[in-house]
Write an enzyme that holds these catalytic residues in place. Structure first.
Site, PDB file in Angstrom:
ATOM      1  N   THR A 180     -14.721  20.072 -15.164  1.00 12.85           N
ATOM      2  CA  THR A 180     -14.743  20.115 -16.787  1.00 12.85           C
ATOM      3  C   THR A 180     -14.333  21.612 -17.110  1.00 12.85           C
ATOM      4  O   THR A 180     -13.819  21.582 -18.341  1.00 12.85           O
ATOM      5  CB  THR A 180     -16.247  19.962 -17.126  1.00 12.85           C
ATOM      6  OG1 THR A 180     -17.130  20.748 -16.391  1.00 12.85           O
ATOM      7  CG2 THR A 180     -16.454  18.412 -16.849  1.00 12.85           C
ATOM      8  N   PHE A 202     -16.702  11.603 -17.684  1.00 11.24           N
ATOM      9  CA  PHE A 202     -16.726   9.977 -17.957  1.00 11.24           C
ATOM     10  C   PHE A 202     -17.888   9.855 -18.906  1.00 11.24           C
ATOM     11  O   PHE A 202     -17.684   8.922 -19.728  1.00 11.24           O
ATOM     12  CB  PHE A 202     -16.614   9.205 -16.571  1.00 11.24           C
ATOM     13  CG  PHE A 202     -16.342   7.925 -17.315  1.00 11.24           C
ATOM     14  CD1 PHE A 202     -15.030   7.259 -17.311  1.00 11.24           C
ATOM     15  CD2 PHE A 202     -17.366   6.715 -17.251  1.00 11.24           C
ATOM     16  CE1 PHE A 202     -14.689   5.798 -17.749  1.00 11.24           C
ATOM     17  CE2 PHE A 202     -17.260   5.621 -17.584  1.00 11.24           C
ATOM     18  CZ  PHE A 202     -15.835   5.046 -17.636  1.00 11.24           C
ATOM     19  N   HIS A 236     -12.068   7.573  -5.111  1.00  8.87           N
ATOM     20  CA  HIS A 236     -11.463   6.764  -6.381  1.00  8.87           C
ATOM     21  C   HIS A 236      -9.826   6.767  -6.591  1.00  8.87           C
ATOM     22  O   HIS A 236      -9.454   6.543  -7.645  1.00  8.87           O
ATOM     23  CB  HIS A 236     -12.435   7.240  -7.279  1.00  8.87           C
ATOM     24  CG  HIS A 236     -13.428   6.769  -7.625  1.00  8.87           C
ATOM     25  ND1 HIS A 236     -14.717   7.550  -8.418  1.00  8.87           N
ATOM     26  CD2 HIS A 236     -14.529   6.097  -6.487  1.00  8.87           C
ATOM     27  CE1 HIS A 236     -15.664   7.153  -7.755  1.00  8.87           C
ATOM     28  NE2 HIS A 236     -15.850   6.220  -7.038  1.00  8.87           N
ATOM     29  N   CYS A 267       3.479  -3.791  -1.777  1.00  4.68           N
ATOM     30  CA  CYS A 267       3.986  -3.127  -0.568  1.00  4.68           C
ATOM     31  C   CYS A 267       3.634  -1.749  -0.316  1.00  4.68           C
ATOM     32  O   CYS A 267       3.912  -0.999   0.853  1.00  4.68           O
ATOM     33  CB  CYS A 267       5.553  -3.407  -0.730  1.00  4.68           C
ATOM     34  SG  CYS A 267       6.300  -2.340  -1.971  1.00  4.68           S
ATOM     35  N   CYS A 289       7.651  -3.096  -9.086  1.00  8.06           N
ATOM     36  CA  CYS A 289       8.052  -2.330  -8.014  1.00  8.06           C
ATOM     37  C   CYS A 289       9.595  -2.734  -7.669  1.00  8.06           C
ATOM     38  O   CYS A 289      10.078  -3.923  -7.784  1.00  8.06           O
ATOM     39  CB  CYS A 289       7.221  -2.983  -6.793  1.00  8.06           C
ATOM     40  SG  CYS A 289       7.721  -2.224  -4.864  1.00  8.06           S
ATOM     41  N   CYS A 301       9.818  -4.701  -4.206  1.00  6.73           N
ATOM     42  CA  CYS A 301       9.491  -6.056  -3.836  1.00  6.73           C
ATOM     43  C   CYS A 301       8.972  -6.962  -5.088  1.00  6.73           C
ATOM     44  O   CYS A 301       8.793  -8.039  -4.987  1.00  6.73           O
ATOM     45  CB  CYS A 301       8.273  -6.303  -3.015  1.00  6.73           C
ATOM     46  SG  CYS A 301       6.644  -5.514  -3.686  1.00  6.73           S
ATOM     47  N   ASN A 339     -25.334  21.295 -10.099  1.00  7.64           N
ATOM     48  CA  ASN A 339     -24.833  20.068 -11.341  1.00  7.64           C
ATOM     49  C   ASN A 339     -25.450  20.788 -12.411  1.00  7.64           C
ATOM     50  O   ASN A 339     -26.471  21.798 -12.665  1.00  7.64           O
ATOM     51  CB  ASN A 339     -25.541  18.786 -11.147  1.00  7.64           C
ATOM     52  CG  ASN A 339     -24.890  17.788 -11.788  1.00  7.64           C
ATOM     53  OD1 ASN A 339     -23.446  17.731 -12.034  1.00  7.64           O
ATOM     54  ND2 ASN A 339     -25.387  16.903 -12.471  1.00  7.64           N
TER      55      ASN A 339
END
Length: 252
Positions: free
Chosen positions: A33, A40, A126, A137, A159, A162, A225
């Site tokens: 931050t 979020f 994530h 692919c 893509c 593919c 935190n």
């Protein structure tokens, strides 16, 4: 033990780092931050109005794919010039020194890589928002050409190799977590003797389980935190305050 005094927090953290043989670092949005990357969960977070499209909708509806890319680029513009902060550089120093074997992160902002940590030492739970990939692919795509084509046509990318669906290389709501990353995070958590949980609300599972895994195997657990977390009572040390300030002595 809860510590809110900055100098006391820095000294306590320094003592634990000095005594540790093998550190596992786990990072969430709070470490970024100060770099201009929005988290979020804040009340006015842009993630709330530009919420990522859920994975099943992304797959099933081309209009939702187009909307997902519109929101992706709008969010990217908000932190396009973000650079690593003091926490990132402090952890990069721990990796470079051999104290920390890897960094487990919930973040998708690529700032750990930008701070100098080798990509192979970063475990991204994530995914990563700095590039895209084909869901069929696995072909990698850089974002600038995708954005130019999207802004010209409004069409979601497919893509070239593919014909599959191309998506930002992040893990969306409803998408399966990467098994390899989870396995690596588990291994790092059970092998450490000091686990640093930094800037995470520690409410999203399975990621929030890793501090507990380390604690169950007698590692020291430190939570750093700005706000209270559900795991504070399990920690040996809780450092409450500005993450960049706490890591300032270690960021050189």
């Amino acid at each position: 033990m809860l510590v809110t005094d900055l100098q006391t927090a820095q000294a306590a953290l320094g003592d634990l780092i000095e005594a540790a043989g093998h550190i596992a670092a786990f990072t969430g949005a709070g470490i970024s931050t100060e770099c201009g990357v929005p988290d979020f969960r804040s009340k006015d977070s842009p993630w709330r109005r530009l919420r990522p499209i859920e994975f099943d909708l992304f797959l099933s509806d081309v209009l939702m794919r187009e909307e997902a890319w519109r929101r992706k680029f709008a969010l990217d513009d908000l932190y396009a010039h973000a650079a690593p902060g003091r926490g990132h550089y402090a952890l990069a120093g721990l990796v470079a020194s051999g104290k920390a074997g890897s960094i487990i992160t919930q973040n998708i902002d690529n700032l750990h890589q930008a701070s100098g940590v080798p990509a192979e030492r970063i475990i991204e739970l994530h995914g990563n928002g700095s590039y895209a990939s084909c869901l069929s692919c696995g072909a990698r795509y850089e974002l600038l050409p995708i954005r130019r084509a999207f802004e010209a046509s409004g069409a979601a990318p497919v893509c070239a190799a593919c014909g599959g669906v191309v998506k930002s290389a992040t893990i969306s709501f409803g998408q399966q977590m990467p098994k390899e990353a989870l396995a690596r995070a588990y291994k790092a958590s059970v092998a450490c003797d000091l686990f640093l949980a930094i800037g995470s609300s520690l409410v999203v599972y399975p990621a929030a389980a890793f501090p507990l895994l380390a604690r169950e195997r007698d590692a020291r657990l430190v939570i750093i935190n700005g706000e209270e977390t559900p795991l504070d009572a399990e920690a040996d040390l809780v450092l409450r305050g500005d993450i960049g300030d706490i890591f300032q002595p270690f960021a050189a």
